[in-house]
Design a protein around this motif. Structure first.
Motif, PDB file in Angstrom:
ATOM      1  N   HIS A   1      -4.876 -17.310 -18.253  1.00  0.00           N
ATOM      2  CA  HIS A   1      -3.594 -17.818 -18.774  1.00  0.00           C
ATOM      3  C   HIS A   1      -3.688 -18.047 -20.278  1.00  0.00           C
ATOM      4  O   HIS A   1      -2.756 -17.752 -21.022  1.00  0.00           O
TER       5      HIS A   1
ATOM      6  N   SER B   1      -7.377 -26.801 -19.305  1.00  0.00           N
ATOM      7  CA  SER B   1      -7.294 -26.709 -17.838  1.00  0.00           C
ATOM      8  C   SER B   1      -8.522 -25.968 -17.306  1.00  0.00           C
ATOM      9  O   SER B   1      -9.111 -26.363 -16.297  1.00  0.00           O
TER      10      SER B   1
ATOM     11  N   GLU C   1      -4.018 -24.655 -21.704  1.00  0.00           N
ATOM     12  CA  GLU C   1      -4.602 -23.719 -20.718  1.00  0.00           C
ATOM     13  C   GLU C   1      -6.135 -23.722 -20.834  1.00  0.00           C
ATOM     14  O   GLU C   1      -6.841 -23.698 -19.824  1.00  0.00           O
TER      15      GLU C   1
ATOM     16  N   GLU D   1       1.077 -22.958  -8.245  1.00  0.00           N
ATOM     17  CA  GLU D   1      -0.097 -23.826  -8.372  1.00  0.00           C
ATOM     18  C   GLU D   1       0.195 -25.263  -7.956  1.00  0.00           C
ATOM     19  O   GLU D   1      -0.655 -25.916  -7.357  1.00  0.00           O
TER      20      GLU D   1
HETATM   21 FE1  OFO Z   1      -2.321 -22.344 -16.208  1.00  0.00          FE
HETATM   22  O1  OFO Z   1      -1.797 -22.445 -14.506  1.00  0.00           O
HETATM   23 FE2  OFO Z   1      -1.759 -24.132 -13.789  1.00  0.00          FE
HETATM   24  O2  OFO Z   1      -2.391 -25.120 -15.005  1.00  0.00           O
END
Ligand code: OFO
Length: 170
Positions: A53, A20, A17, A130
């Motif tokens: 997140h 990301s 996360e 997403e």
């Molecule tokens: Fe953490 O929501 Fe997509 O990568």
């Protein structure tokens, strides 16, 4: 109390996360320096979301008696040839994250950790959204092709998507 296995698996996810968030931050900066104002706002917002997140996982691990580890991160890519290439990477990355969440759900079930299983359902739902969003964006980009007017409208529209996202996360 978290088992060692679950704690390690959650720590791995928290790093994903965090990475990301860095990937989208680098994309925001690249877009900003290439006159893509709407896209850059969208990417800054995505980066903030990924940080949230990550924070949720940190809190969860620590609340359950584990220790969330903040580690070094893989350096994100900082340059793109086209914004289309960039969004292809967004889609690929979200598919990768969904797989990582699926693996984590699997570990929680094999360890019979139903609290963690329950905690992860939020991430499962988030990934569906997403991935779908990235796919819709890619489809739009493919429709635009090389049309400059289309790119102008896309950059404006994605700004609206950002506004909608921040409204719905309130
Ligand atoms: Fe953490 O929501 Fe997509 O990568």
């Amino acid at each position: 109390m978290l088992s060692k296995n679950i704690e390690t698996a959650l720590n791995k996810q928290l790093r994903i996360e965090a990475e990301s968030s860095q990937i989208y931050l680098a994309m925001a900066s690249w877009s900003e320096t290439h006159g893509l104002e709407g896209i850059s706002k969208f990417m800054y917002a995505q980066s903030d979301e990924e940080r949230i997140h990550m924070l949720k996982i940190i809190k969860y691990i620590n609340e359950r008696g584990g220790h969330a580890k903040v580690t070094d991160l893989q350096e994100p890519k900082t340059n793109y040839i086209t914004f289309k290439e960039m969004f292809e990477e967004v889609y690929k990355h979200e598919v990768f994250v969904s797989e990582a969440i699926n693996d984590l759900v699997h570990v929680s079930l094999t360890e019979k950790d139903y609290a963690t299983h329950n905690f992860l359902q939020w991430y499962v739902a988030e990934q569906i959204e997403e991935e779908a969003q990235a796919k819709v964006i890619l489809d739009k980009i493919n429709l635009i092709g090389d049309d400059k007017g289309g790119l102008y409208l896309f950059d404006r529209d994605i700004q609206q998507l950002t506004l909608k996202n921040s409204e719905s996360s309130k």
